[in-house]
Write an enzyme that holds these catalytic residues in place. Sequence first.
Site, PDB file in Angstrom:
ATOM      1  N   CYS A 157     -59.697  89.797 -85.717  1.00  0.00           N
ATOM      2  CA  CYS A 157     -58.636  90.830 -86.338  1.00  0.00           C
ATOM      3  C   CYS A 157     -59.682  91.484 -87.959  1.00  0.00           C
ATOM      4  CB  CYS A 157     -57.906  91.243 -86.461  1.00  0.00           C
ATOM      5  SG  CYS A 157     -56.881  90.745 -84.842  1.00  0.00           S
ATOM      6  N   THR A 161     -63.778  85.709 -77.990  1.00  0.00           N
ATOM      7  CA  THR A 161     -65.653  86.454 -77.732  1.00  0.00           C
ATOM      8  C   THR A 161     -66.730  86.020 -78.300  1.00  0.00           C
ATOM      9  OG1 THR A 161     -64.635  88.150 -77.995  1.00  0.00           O
ATOM     10  CG2 THR A 161     -64.519  87.697 -75.558  1.00  0.00           C
ATOM     11  N   ASN A 193     -49.387  85.382 -78.159  1.00  0.00           N
ATOM     12  CA  ASN A 193     -51.070  86.056 -79.278  1.00  0.00           C
ATOM     13  C   ASN A 193     -50.172  86.945 -79.836  1.00  0.00           C
ATOM     14  OD1 ASN A 193     -53.576  87.330 -79.666  1.00  0.00           O
ATOM     15  ND2 ASN A 193     -54.132  85.504 -78.797  1.00  0.00           N
TER      16      ASN A 193
END
Lengths: 261, 311
Positions: free
Chosen positions: B136, B199, B105
């Site tokens: 991000c 998430t 990842n």
Amino acid sequence: MPQFQEKSIVVTSERLSESYFRLVLESPRIAAQAQPGQFVMAACGSTLDPLLRRPFSIHRCLGDGTLHLLIKIVGKGTKLLADLEPGESCDLLGPLGKGFTLDPDKVSGLVGGGVGIAPLLFLVEQTNARYPQHQALHVFLGGQTGDDIRQLGQEFEQIGASVSLATDDGSLGMQGLVTQPFEEALGTLQQVFVCGPMAMMAATATLCQQANVPCQVSLESHMACGLGACLGCTVHGADGNYRHVCKHGPVLPAEEIAWIR
Amino acid sequence: MDSLKVAPDLRVSIGDLSFANPVMTASGTFGYAKEFNDFVQLDRLGAVAVKGISLEPRAGNPPPRVVETPAGMLNAIGLENVGVARFISDKMPFLRGCKCRVIVNILGDSIEEYARLSEKLTGVAGIDGLEVNISCPNVKKGGVAFGTVPEMAQAVTKSVKGATDLPVIVKLSPNVSDIVAMAQAVADGGADALSLINTLIGMAIDTKTRTPKLANIIGGLSGPAVKPVALRMVWQVASNVSIPVIGIGGIGTAEDAVEFLIAGATAIQVGTANFYNPGATEAIIDGISDYLVEQGQASVRDIIGSLKVGN
């Protein structure tokens, strides 16, 4: 060192006070490897709420395959563990983390606050078993009230430690913080081991630093896995880098921690 | 008459990359695999997706970083990782010894960083694929997450594809208004597969102190609580986008995993369950096999996307 997932059977559950209890579990594989200061992650119930395991210092391993935990009821997870009855099971992971390193040729001070007393009994018992000629062990126990620490204090005395007690309400020992009797005795101590609330550990660590006495602290933190994967159990290190309680600790040299921020 | 008992075929493929079974670990929940070596037979796993790696080491966020919520947890780890150089020198030797596939990842602050990382990881023995975390912030675009703007997500995908010949999986953020549009943009950018969901952003407050329970104030929600949302998104994406989908979100049992496969996922990742049940992945592999036997299916591939809707 090997770690295990072990479905552990409850042997006894002993209520010590309103909020403290002691769980004795048949957990031979974990108990055979455990060192004082190491911990286990205990599953609380079998449903998804609470979801995560709870970390507990290993309180005692008497060599009979049992593993003892001293637990304070603080929320849903610990309440479920308090309701466990003999014969029921509790899934444990352990032994986890790094424990205490005690030099038997030095006079030791062991300072425990509340449920932080848990690993110190294991430390004394193992020191007695491993080093019959060890130097004196002075134990300083602090609690909110006498009921929380009375029986524990007696148990430390029974295994040959000298014991000083302090309670917030003055119902047992001196009234006030356990750091007071500890500070008075510090001049006689050559190494110190602490487990308890952060403020107590910070005060003890600071006293030790001033007196130039080496001090090891056993830290507590919320954590999801206990295995070094979630990276949730972070504490600030004195060097500006983070430490992870589960992997670098839970026992660390006090000087590695940034106590004042 | 006794029927010959043949273990069901659990093999799946994503592009040219084959997997022994569809069960993978989700990035950030399994460390670099070694942490789980005492609890899981790593060789049995379909793949391990390691903790997200950046070009330089990252220290992560101040504590507290995790908080439990009903049937879930919030985390704000802050992408703490050892950086790509130490990952290759310190972590890859162990991973290389595992029979399972290794997916790395990756994360970055800029499109260029993703490309440079991809170049550094390409050609490293033992790495089977890259998974691109696009949740991000893009530092050059005011901190907007790459994964919330289709054009930016596509640009990252193109940049990684241009820098590597490894299979590229792009991990989608669920914190968007149109997950299918995002998935399509990434597919059009050349991704070999999609993994979802990352998430869901949430928060928790301590009412006694009136302070956030996380130092970062907000964090990512994971665990069984997010499963219905994840399943819905996987179904929508798998039904509308042609590249393979890896389902992630609250999977803790074989039944959870099978739901995602039926919804159209080619494989699944187990995340938060590794924390509360470190042996979850193996139990899920066995449970999928049992399910296929019960259902009389010879291959796991026969149930992928087999959802029956309407009459």
